[in-house]
Design a protein around this motif. Sequence first.
Motif, PDB file in Angstrom:
ATOM      1  N   ASN A 280       0.830  -1.203   0.000  1.00  0.00           N
ATOM      2  CA  ASN A 280       0.000   0.000   0.000  1.00  0.00           C
ATOM      3  C   ASN A 280       0.871   1.262   0.000  1.00  0.00           C
ATOM      4  OD1 ASN A 280      -2.134   2.037   1.361  1.00  0.00           O
ATOM      5  ND2 ASN A 280      -3.205   0.311   0.450  1.00  0.00           N
ATOM      6  N   HIS A 281       1.679   1.402  -1.032  1.00  0.00           N
ATOM      7  CA  HIS A 281       2.593   2.520  -1.199  1.00  0.00           C
ATOM      8  C   HIS A 281       2.020   3.519  -2.207  1.00  0.00           C
ATOM      9  CE1 HIS A 281       3.305  -0.110  -4.604  1.00  0.00           C
ATOM     10  NE2 HIS A 281       3.919   0.888  -5.219  1.00  0.00           N
ATOM     11  N   TYR A 282       2.681   4.658  -2.356  1.00  0.00           N
ATOM     12  CA  TYR A 282       2.231   5.669  -3.312  1.00  0.00           C
ATOM     13  C   TYR A 282       3.410   6.140  -4.151  1.00  0.00           C
ATOM     14  CZ  TYR A 282       0.006   9.897  -5.174  1.00  0.00           C
ATOM     15  OH  TYR A 282      -0.514  10.856  -6.006  1.00  0.00           O
ATOM     16  N   VAL A 283       3.256   6.051  -5.464  1.00  0.00           N
ATOM     17  CA  VAL A 283       4.285   6.498  -6.395  1.00  0.00           C
ATOM     18  C   VAL A 283       3.932   7.905  -6.862  1.00  0.00           C
ATOM     19  CG1 VAL A 283       5.521   6.001  -8.535  1.00  0.00           C
ATOM     20  CG2 VAL A 283       4.625   4.120  -7.147  1.00  0.00           C
ATOM     21  N   ASP A 295       9.845  -1.567  11.954  1.00  0.00           N
ATOM     22  CA  ASP A 295      10.023  -3.009  11.864  1.00  0.00           C
ATOM     23  C   ASP A 295      11.324  -3.319  11.118  1.00  0.00           C
ATOM     24  OD1 ASP A 295       8.124  -5.641  12.135  1.00  0.00           O
ATOM     25  OD2 ASP A 295       9.392  -5.791  10.347  1.00  0.00           O
ATOM     26  N   PRO A 296      11.985  -4.439  11.440  1.00  0.00           N
ATOM     27  CA  PRO A 296      13.219  -4.805  10.733  1.00  0.00           C
ATOM     28  C   PRO A 296      13.044  -4.959   9.221  1.00  0.00           C
ATOM     29  CG  PRO A 296      12.932  -6.147  12.703  1.00  0.00           C
ATOM     30  CD  PRO A 296      11.666  -5.377  12.531  1.00  0.00           C
ATOM     31  N   ARG A 297      11.828  -5.243   8.780  1.00  0.00           N
ATOM     32  CA  ARG A 297      11.623  -5.451   7.343  1.00  0.00           C
ATOM     33  C   ARG A 297      11.335  -4.157   6.581  1.00  0.00           C
ATOM     34  NH1 ARG A 297       8.143 -10.916   8.268  1.00  0.00           N
ATOM     35  NH2 ARG A 297       9.922 -12.319   8.598  1.00  0.00           N
ATOM     36  N   ASP A 298      11.242  -3.015   7.311  1.00  0.00           N
ATOM     37  CA  ASP A 298      11.005  -1.746   6.628  1.00  0.00           C
ATOM     38  C   ASP A 298      12.089  -1.471   5.593  1.00  0.00           C
ATOM     39  OD1 ASP A 298       8.842  -1.400   8.315  1.00  0.00           O
ATOM     40  OD2 ASP A 298       9.705   0.267   9.449  1.00  0.00           O
ATOM     41  N   GLU A 299      13.345  -1.599   5.995  1.00  0.00           N
ATOM     42  CA  GLU A 299      14.454  -1.280   5.083  1.00  0.00           C
ATOM     43  C   GLU A 299      14.592  -2.318   3.974  1.00  0.00           C
ATOM     44  OE1 GLU A 299      16.356   1.157   4.332  1.00  0.00           O
ATOM     45  OE2 GLU A 299      15.489   2.464   5.847  1.00  0.00           O
ATOM     46  N   ILE A 300      14.224  -3.555   4.262  1.00  0.00           N
ATOM     47  CA  ILE A 300      14.245  -4.581   3.213  1.00  0.00           C
ATOM     48  C   ILE A 300      13.252  -4.212   2.121  1.00  0.00           C
ATOM     49  CG2 ILE A 300      13.797  -7.007   2.696  1.00  0.00           C
ATOM     50  CD1 ILE A 300      14.668  -7.654   5.581  1.00  0.00           C
ATOM     51  N   ALA A 301      12.049  -3.821   2.532  1.00  0.00           N
ATOM     52  CA  ALA A 301      11.030  -3.414   1.559  1.00  0.00           C
ATOM     53  C   ALA A 301      11.485  -2.172   0.799  1.00  0.00           C
ATOM     54  CB  ALA A 301       9.705  -3.144   2.268  1.00  0.00           C
ATOM     55  N   ALA A 302      12.074  -1.216   1.510  1.00  0.00           N
ATOM     56  CA  ALA A 302      12.548  -0.002   0.845  1.00  0.00           C
ATOM     57  C   ALA A 302      13.584  -0.333  -0.218  1.00  0.00           C
ATOM     58  CB  ALA A 302      13.129   0.960   1.882  1.00  0.00           C
ATOM     59  N   PRO A 310      14.234   2.819  -9.978  1.00  0.00           N
ATOM     60  CA  PRO A 310      15.520   3.514  -9.984  1.00  0.00           C
ATOM     61  C   PRO A 310      15.330   4.978 -10.386  1.00  0.00           C
ATOM     62  CG  PRO A 310      15.298   2.085 -11.908  1.00  0.00           C
ATOM     63  CD  PRO A 310      14.150   1.758 -11.005  1.00  0.00           C
ATOM     64  N   GLY A 311      16.045   5.851  -9.689  1.00  0.00           N
ATOM     65  CA  GLY A 311      15.916   7.276  -9.980  1.00  0.00           C
ATOM     66  C   GLY A 311      14.871   7.974  -9.141  1.00  0.00           C
ATOM     67  N   ARG A 312      14.058   7.202  -8.401  1.00  0.00           N
ATOM     68  CA  ARG A 312      13.076   7.805  -7.495  1.00  0.00           C
ATOM     69  C   ARG A 312      13.551   7.649  -6.055  1.00  0.00           C
ATOM     70  NH1 ARG A 312       7.499   8.320 -10.126  1.00  0.00           N
ATOM     71  NH2 ARG A 312       7.778   7.345 -12.170  1.00  0.00           N
ATOM     72  N   THR A 313      13.241   8.658  -5.258  1.00  0.00           N
ATOM     73  CA  THR A 313      13.594   8.636  -3.842  1.00  0.00           C
ATOM     74  C   THR A 313      12.515   7.903  -3.060  1.00  0.00           C
ATOM     75  OG1 THR A 313      14.730  10.756  -4.057  1.00  0.00           O
ATOM     76  CG2 THR A 313      14.113  10.058  -1.833  1.00  0.00           C
ATOM     77  N   VAL A 314      12.904   6.875  -2.311  1.00  0.00           N
ATOM     78  CA  VAL A 314      11.956   6.127  -1.479  1.00  0.00           C
ATOM     79  C   VAL A 314      11.947   6.733  -0.081  1.00  0.00           C
ATOM     80  CG1 VAL A 314      11.399   3.892  -0.451  1.00  0.00           C
ATOM     81  CG2 VAL A 314      12.245   4.009  -2.806  1.00  0.00           C
ATOM     82  N   THR A 315      10.768   7.196   0.344  1.00  0.00           N
ATOM     83  CA  THR A 315      10.605   7.823   1.651  1.00  0.00           C
ATOM     84  C   THR A 315       9.729   6.937   2.529  1.00  0.00           C
ATOM     85  OG1 THR A 315      10.702  10.025   0.625  1.00  0.00           O
ATOM     86  CG2 THR A 315       9.829   9.878   2.869  1.00  0.00           C
ATOM     87  N   LEU A 316      10.248   6.538   3.674  1.00  0.00           N
ATOM     88  CA  LEU A 316       9.485   5.740   4.631  1.00  0.00           C
ATOM     89  C   LEU A 316       8.724   6.656   5.585  1.00  0.00           C
ATOM     90  CD1 LEU A 316      12.246   3.108   5.351  1.00  0.00           C
ATOM     91  CD2 LEU A 316       9.954   2.508   4.593  1.00  0.00           C
ATOM     92  N   VAL A 317       7.421   6.417   5.735  1.00  0.00           N
ATOM     93  CA  VAL A 317       6.582   7.187   6.653  1.00  0.00           C
ATOM     94  C   VAL A 317       5.831   6.206   7.550  1.00  0.00           C
ATOM     95  CG1 VAL A 317       4.676   8.819   6.876  1.00  0.00           C
ATOM     96  CG2 VAL A 317       6.304   9.067   4.990  1.00  0.00           C
ATOM     97  N   ASP A 318       5.906   6.416   8.841  1.00  0.00           N
ATOM     98  CA  ASP A 318       5.230   5.520   9.787  1.00  0.00           C
ATOM     99  C   ASP A 318       3.729   5.492   9.494  1.00  0.00           C
ATOM    100  OD1 ASP A 318       4.032   4.279  12.083  1.00  0.00           O
ATOM    101  OD2 ASP A 318       5.815   4.799  13.249  1.00  0.00           O
ATOM    102  N   ALA A 319       3.213   4.309   9.206  1.00  0.00           N
ATOM    103  CA  ALA A 319       1.819   4.169   8.778  1.00  0.00           C
ATOM    104  C   ALA A 319       0.966   3.410   9.778  1.00  0.00           C
ATOM    105  CB  ALA A 319       1.763   3.463   7.421  1.00  0.00           C
ATOM    106  N   ARG A 320       1.472   3.156  10.976  1.00  0.00           N
ATOM    107  CA  ARG A 320       0.711   2.344  11.933  1.00  0.00           C
ATOM    108  C   ARG A 320      -0.593   3.024  12.352  1.00  0.00           C
ATOM    109  NH1 ARG A 320       5.571   1.155  16.021  1.00  0.00           N
ATOM    110  NH2 ARG A 320       6.060   3.279  15.291  1.00  0.00           N
ATOM    111  N   THR A 321      -0.559   4.330  12.521  1.00  0.00           N
ATOM    112  CA  THR A 321      -1.791   5.045  12.875  1.00  0.00           C
ATOM    113  C   THR A 321      -2.795   4.990  11.727  1.00  0.00           C
ATOM    114  OG1 THR A 321      -0.620   6.526  14.377  1.00  0.00           O
ATOM    115  CG2 THR A 321      -2.732   7.291  13.519  1.00  0.00           C
ATOM    116  N   ILE A 322      -2.314   5.078  10.494  1.00  0.00           N
ATOM    117  CA  ILE A 322      -3.205   5.014   9.338  1.00  0.00           C
ATOM    118  C   ILE A 322      -3.842   3.625   9.246  1.00  0.00           C
ATOM    119  CG2 ILE A 322      -3.396   5.368   6.840  1.00  0.00           C
ATOM    120  CD1 ILE A 322      -0.845   7.060   7.000  1.00  0.00           C
TER     121      ILE A 322
END
Length: 339
Positions: A280-283, A295-302, A310-322
């Motif tokens: 459930n990501h957004y491009v 979670d330890p798997r956050d960076e694996i998914a990133a 490639p060429g896009r910046t991946v930004t992690l945002v805490d989504a637990r509240t959502i």
Amino acid sequence: MTFRMPPEWAPHERTWMAWPGPNITFTGDDLAASRRAWASVAQAVRRFEPVTMVVGPGQAEGARALLGPDIDVVEHELDDAWMRDIGPTFVTNGEQLAAVDWVFNGWGGQEWASWEHDSKIARHVSDLAGVKVHSSPLVNEGGGLHVDGEGTVLLTETVQLGPERNPGWSKEEVEAEIHAQLGTTKAIWLKRGLTADYPPHGYGTLGHVDIVAAFAGPGVIVAHTQPDPAHPDHELCKANVEFLKTQKDAKGRRIEVVEIAAPTVVREEDGGWVDYSYINHYVCNGGVVLCAFDDPRDEIAAGIFRRLYPGRTVTLVDARTIFAGGGGIHCITQQQPKV
């Protein structure tokens, strides 16, 4: 000329969102936390493209205080805050932009949902965007579909074919309407969504596809997997992956499936199953905004998404509240394509 829905990775004019207001989904401390979470997503997207936030009457000042000056704010009556589902699905013929206004009935008329105002938001956003509206008789939401922009659409049987939304519609009739509105020619149907997306687990959608599988390029689908065999989604995800690997897209390409493991957390504090998902990501323009769960798997998914985009910046945002409110980052965003 035929209108079609571009893929999410095509250029955007802007992103539309809706601000959480006081309702059964957001109350007390949950409302304040949700507003902070929505603001974090809006700010992450704003790094790459304009963002317009629709807020309830009288809530603009408070919203601007959290959102900052770079995000546009407009007031309109709202029931809930899931713009992917209540907003329009934008389509283009290459020269003009238009918007599909599906019928919205509170995710299948669920007892906790209200939709008097949300059922009108798609038309309001379309008016603000200055585009023609294509009204559809199909009960549907933006989170219930995902396209590759080349003729293929992902759907789930418990959403568009469920009696809560479209009783009496055959699969052929649903496909014909979706193809007519989105410019697609091939539908790939998954049987159902994740376990926590159905009663009695909370504020679910009855099986939206955008938490289970999504296109990440022509012929490429990212698919949610649940490595923990104790979780009820374990076997469901295995079956989804096996099924998707047998499928071909509208161009005749065999689908390449990229498996993305769920976070290690499998239960909520009260013991219920979670449906935490990186799918459930957004491009957006130049970026990917990805759900994080501390979670330890956050960076694996990133890392997987960096390879896919490639060429896009991946930004992690805490989504637990959502997710506590019933969705993820994709569920609260809606792209307006650039023509």
